[in-house]
Design an enzyme around this catalytic site. Structure first.
Site, PDB file in Angstrom:
ATOM      1  N   PRO A   2       0.829  -1.196   0.000  1.00  0.00           N
ATOM      2  CA  PRO A   2       0.000   0.000   0.000  1.00  0.00           C
ATOM      3  C   PRO A   2       0.867   1.251   0.000  1.00  0.00           C
ATOM      4  CG  PRO A   2      -0.735  -1.517   1.700  1.00  0.00           C
ATOM      5  CD  PRO A   2       0.566  -2.031   1.185  1.00  0.00           C
ATOM      6  N   LYS A  34      -3.809  -4.237   6.369  1.00  0.00           N
ATOM      7  CA  LYS A  34      -2.462  -4.715   6.030  1.00  0.00           C
ATOM      8  C   LYS A  34      -1.503  -4.285   7.131  1.00  0.00           C
ATOM      9  CE  LYS A  34      -3.466  -5.310   1.374  1.00  0.00           C
ATOM     10  NZ  LYS A  34      -2.956  -5.684   0.137  1.00  0.00           N
TER      11      LYS A  34
END
Length: 114
Positions: A2, A34
């Site tokens: 990300p 995440k």
């Protein structure tokens, strides 16, 4: 992988940068579920930026992640706009956000791809 990129015409004081980067990384990790150790945040402040004909504080964000849930982009947008409103006093109506989920083979890391 990300990645959140923040481009803004707002100035972030040097002593405030670490806290903003850390807060943004935590926010992205929580949003996407995440580990924070996978999150990259890029802050580009003090940029030349004109939005709606004015130089008032504004921002352009890019959020990229493998498997980004398209059905959740409204929630992501609200959360990221709240972050900018709190941290940089940028109102939500002065923020554009681009969401992207690249194919794994088109995102590199560690000498290879995902």
């Amino acid at each position: 992988m990300p990645t959140l990129r923040i481009l803004t015409n707002a100035q972030v004081l040097p002593e405030d940068r670490p806290a903003l980067l850390a807060q943004a990384a935590r926010t992205v990790a929580e949003l996407l579920g995440k580990p924070e150790s996978y999150v990259m945040v890029i802050l580009e402040d003090g940029r030349d930026l004109l939005f709606a004909g004015t130089r008032a504080p504004a921002a352009y964000l890019e959020l990229k992640s493998l498997g980004l849930a398209e059905t959740m982009t409204g929630d992501y947008s609200r959360t990221l706009c709240d972050l900018l409103a709190t941290a940089l006093s940028i109102p939500a109506e002065r923020v554009y956000i681009e969401f992207a989920t690249p194919p794994a083979h088109l995102f590199g890391w560690n000498g290879g791809t995902f």
